[in-house]
Design a protein around this motif. Structure first.
Motif, PDB file in Angstrom:
ATOM      1  N   GLY A  65       0.808  -1.202   0.000  1.00  0.00           N
ATOM      2  CA  GLY A  65       0.000   0.000   0.000  1.00  0.00           C
ATOM      3  C   GLY A  65       0.844   1.256   0.000  1.00  0.00           C
ATOM      4  N   VAL A  66       1.919   1.254   0.788  1.00  0.00           N
ATOM      5  CA  VAL A  66       2.798   2.426   0.838  1.00  0.00           C
ATOM      6  C   VAL A  66       3.448   2.654  -0.522  1.00  0.00           C
ATOM      7  CG1 VAL A  66       4.841   3.426   1.919  1.00  0.00           C
ATOM      8  CG2 VAL A  66       3.196   2.161   3.311  1.00  0.00           C
ATOM      9  N   ARG A  67       3.886   1.591  -1.174  1.00  0.00           N
ATOM     10  CA  ARG A  67       4.501   1.751  -2.500  1.00  0.00           C
ATOM     11  C   ARG A  67       3.537   2.375  -3.500  1.00  0.00           C
ATOM     12  NH1 ARG A  67       6.193  -3.888  -1.890  1.00  0.00           N
ATOM     13  NH2 ARG A  67       8.190  -3.920  -0.788  1.00  0.00           N
ATOM     14  N   GLU A  68       2.264   2.038  -3.379  1.00  0.00           N
ATOM     15  CA  GLU A  68       1.268   2.558  -4.319  1.00  0.00           C
ATOM     16  C   GLU A  68       0.768   3.953  -3.955  1.00  0.00           C
ATOM     17  OE1 GLU A  68       0.176   1.113  -7.189  1.00  0.00           O
ATOM     18  OE2 GLU A  68       1.799  -0.321  -6.822  1.00  0.00           O
ATOM     19  N   ALA A  69       1.067   4.409  -2.749  1.00  0.00           N
ATOM     20  CA  ALA A  69       0.567   5.716  -2.313  1.00  0.00           C
ATOM     21  C   ALA A  69       1.240   6.841  -3.100  1.00  0.00           C
ATOM     22  CB  ALA A  69       0.823   5.902  -0.816  1.00  0.00           C
ATOM     23  N   PRO A  70       0.488   7.799  -3.593  1.00  0.00           N
ATOM     24  CA  PRO A  70       1.065   8.891  -4.374  1.00  0.00           C
ATOM     25  C   PRO A  70       1.516  10.077  -3.530  1.00  0.00           C
ATOM     26  CG  PRO A  70      -1.309   9.047  -4.459  1.00  0.00           C
ATOM     27  CD  PRO A  70      -0.985   7.839  -3.612  1.00  0.00           C
ATOM     28  N   THR A  71       1.353   9.981  -2.213  1.00  0.00           N
ATOM     29  CA  THR A  71       1.608  11.117  -1.331  1.00  0.00           C
ATOM     30  C   THR A  71       2.942  10.968  -0.593  1.00  0.00           C
ATOM     31  OG1 THR A  71       0.293   9.962   0.331  1.00  0.00           O
ATOM     32  CG2 THR A  71      -0.809  11.655  -0.972  1.00  0.00           C
ATOM     33  N   ARG A  72       3.427  12.086  -0.066  1.00  0.00           N
ATOM     34  CA  ARG A  72       4.694  12.084   0.683  1.00  0.00           C
ATOM     35  C   ARG A  72       4.578  11.348   2.003  1.00  0.00           C
ATOM     36  NH1 ARG A  72       5.579  18.004   1.832  1.00  0.00           N
ATOM     37  NH2 ARG A  72       3.303  17.987   1.717  1.00  0.00           N
ATOM     38  N   TYR A  73       3.376  11.361   2.571  1.00  0.00           N
ATOM     39  CA  TYR A  73       3.159  10.768   3.884  1.00  0.00           C
ATOM     40  C   TYR A  73       2.063   9.709   3.804  1.00  0.00           C
ATOM     41  CZ  TYR A  73       5.506  15.167   4.935  1.00  0.00           C
ATOM     42  OH  TYR A  73       6.382  16.227   4.926  1.00  0.00           O
ATOM     43  N   VAL A  74       2.185   8.708   4.670  1.00  0.00           N
ATOM     44  CA  VAL A  74       1.211   7.622   4.726  1.00  0.00           C
ATOM     45  C   VAL A  74       0.813   7.404   6.184  1.00  0.00           C
ATOM     46  CG1 VAL A  74       0.809   5.159   4.365  1.00  0.00           C
ATOM     47  CG2 VAL A  74       2.092   6.475   2.660  1.00  0.00           C
ATOM     48  N   ALA A  75      -0.479   7.332   6.410  1.00  0.00           N
ATOM     49  CA  ALA A  75      -1.011   7.007   7.735  1.00  0.00           C
ATOM     50  C   ALA A  75      -1.524   5.576   7.710  1.00  0.00           C
ATOM     51  CB  ALA A  75      -2.141   7.957   8.112  1.00  0.00           C
ATOM     52  N   PHE A  76      -1.235   4.832   8.755  1.00  0.00           N
ATOM     53  CA  PHE A  76      -1.767   3.480   8.859  1.00  0.00           C
ATOM     54  C   PHE A  76      -3.043   3.493   9.712  1.00  0.00           C
ATOM     55  CE2 PHE A  76       2.846   2.712   8.293  1.00  0.00           C
ATOM     56  CZ  PHE A  76       2.757   2.128   7.037  1.00  0.00           C
ATOM     57  N   ALA A  77      -3.962   2.637   9.340  1.00  0.00           N
ATOM     58  CA  ALA A  77      -5.165   2.418  10.148  1.00  0.00           C
ATOM     59  C   ALA A  77      -5.472   0.938  10.123  1.00  0.00           C
ATOM     60  CB  ALA A  77      -6.349   3.215   9.604  1.00  0.00           C
ATOM     61  N   ASP A  78      -6.094   0.458  11.182  1.00  0.00           N
ATOM     62  CA  ASP A  78      -6.606  -0.902  11.189  1.00  0.00           C
ATOM     63  C   ASP A  78      -8.025  -0.881  10.628  1.00  0.00           C
ATOM     64  OD1 ASP A  78      -4.260  -1.803  12.289  1.00  0.00           O
ATOM     65  OD2 ASP A  78      -5.034  -1.891  14.347  1.00  0.00           O
ATOM     66  N   ASP A  79      -8.576  -2.050  10.381  1.00  0.00           N
ATOM     67  CA  ASP A  79      -9.942  -2.091   9.859  1.00  0.00           C
ATOM     68  C   ASP A  79     -10.964  -1.699  10.920  1.00  0.00           C
ATOM     69  OD1 ASP A  79      -9.835  -4.446  11.396  1.00  0.00           O
ATOM     70  OD2 ASP A  79      -9.369  -5.632   9.628  1.00  0.00           O
ATOM     71  N   ASP A  80     -10.523  -1.549  12.174  1.00  0.00           N
ATOM     72  CA  ASP A  80     -11.421  -1.126  13.245  1.00  0.00           C
ATOM     73  C   ASP A  80     -10.941   0.169  13.913  1.00  0.00           C
ATOM     74  OD1 ASP A  80      -9.199  -2.178  14.493  1.00  0.00           O
ATOM     75  OD2 ASP A  80     -10.262  -3.772  15.544  1.00  0.00           O
ATOM     76  N   SER A  81     -10.207   1.003  13.155  1.00  0.00           N
ATOM     77  CA  SER A  81      -9.732   2.276  13.707  1.00  0.00           C
ATOM     78  C   SER A  81      -9.858   3.374  12.663  1.00  0.00           C
ATOM     79  CB  SER A  81      -8.269   2.154  14.171  1.00  0.00           C
ATOM     80  OG  SER A  81      -7.371   2.168  13.067  1.00  0.00           O
ATOM     81  N   TRP A  82      -9.802   4.621  13.138  1.00  0.00           N
ATOM     82  CA  TRP A  82      -9.838   5.766  12.223  1.00  0.00           C
ATOM     83  C   TRP A  82      -9.207   6.975  12.911  1.00  0.00           C
ATOM     84  CZ3 TRP A  82     -13.998   3.400  14.441  1.00  0.00           C
ATOM     85  CH2 TRP A  82     -14.713   4.128  15.395  1.00  0.00           C
TER      86      TRP A  82
END
Length: 275
Positions: A65-82
């Protein structure tokens, strides 16, 4: 265009994902670890980009997912978090202002009652202080669902380990970022909401996996004396002994991957052992 992309790695959690995706305010990439319950379709309907994997790669799925992200920064979330409203914009501004920082970790509030996640409490009391150039208290660990990373720094150290899979996978990444010269900081003004899914592995299973990954992480990066102490401590519980047996079975896989931390990073990590 957003400065942050959210990456969610998930497996067979369609119901949880349906609830959490509706709360995200930034673009989302969902990496599906070979689900069989319609997870991918739920994510697509919610507007997320979906990467479907043929097998379960655990935490390392986030790397795709990080490799495919077009942005400078990446935030991680779980499927039960936001992430709370405004948190990601603030994280991006902080990282812009602190170019030597690779990761900022948020305060995690758990459940409807929003009690403080114990790991967040530990980060708030980190004995590593606030070195110059860092936007907050220095840390050498974090919860994945609470982290915003500088994409290039994350990819530069290889991301999450495929060997560790899940449970306690964050420490090895934190150590590798620090070894590469990056700073990591806890910022309590950033907030993540986590409503743990009831569909989770049993506590005993998770503790066994965490024990295994502590042992593997120690072997991969720490002095031999630390490895021995970690192994000895694991004998105190049934889950620890199981984790030790699991780590021993993985020995051929990790035997040649050992790479000691730089002395300054090892000193910092050792200070956490004493804390």
């Amino acid at each position: 265009m957003s400065d942050v992309t959210i990456v969610v790695a998930t497996r067979d959690r369609a119901a949880e994902l349906r609830r959490s995706l509706a709360r995200h305010t930034a673009p989302v990439i969902v990496v599906d670890n070979a689900s069989a319950d319609g997870t991918a379709e739920v994510a697509r309907r919610a507007g997320a980009r979906v990467l479907r994997l043929p097998d379960n790669r655990g935490a390392a799925a986030r790397n795709l997912g990080v490799r495919e992200a077009p942005t400078r920064y990446v935030a991680f979330a779980d499927d039960d978090s936001w992430w709370a409203p405004g948190a990601l914009e603030h994280a991006a501004a902080v990282l812009d202002a602190h170019p030597g920082t690779a990761l900022v970790a948020a305060r995690v509030l758990v459940g409807e009652r929003e009690h403080l996640e114990p790991v967040s409490e530990h980060m708030a009391r980190s004995p590593l202080g606030m070195p110059d150039g860092l936007p907050g208290r220095a840390i050498l660990g974090f919860l994945a669902c609470s982290a915003v990373v500088r994409r290039d720094a994350f990819l530069g150290v290889g991301g999450f380990s495929g060997t560790l899979h899940f449970a306690g996978e964050e420490e090895l990444l934190a150590l590798d970022l620090a070894a590469a010269g990056w700073g990591l900081a806890y910022l309590p003004e950033l907030v993540v909401h986590h409503h743990p899914s009831p569909d989770r592995p049993g506590a005993s299973h998770r503790r066994r996996r965490e024990a295994r990954n502590r042992l593997l992480t120690a072997w991969l990066r720490r002095p031999l004396a630390t490895c021995a102490r970690t192994a000895l401590a694991s004998l105190a519980t049934a889950e620890g002994r199981g984790g030790l047996a699991d780590a021993a079975r993985m020995w051929p896989q990790v035997a040649r991957a050992r790479r000691r931390l730089p002395p300054d990073v090892e000193r910092a990590r050792a200070s956490l052992d004493r804390y």
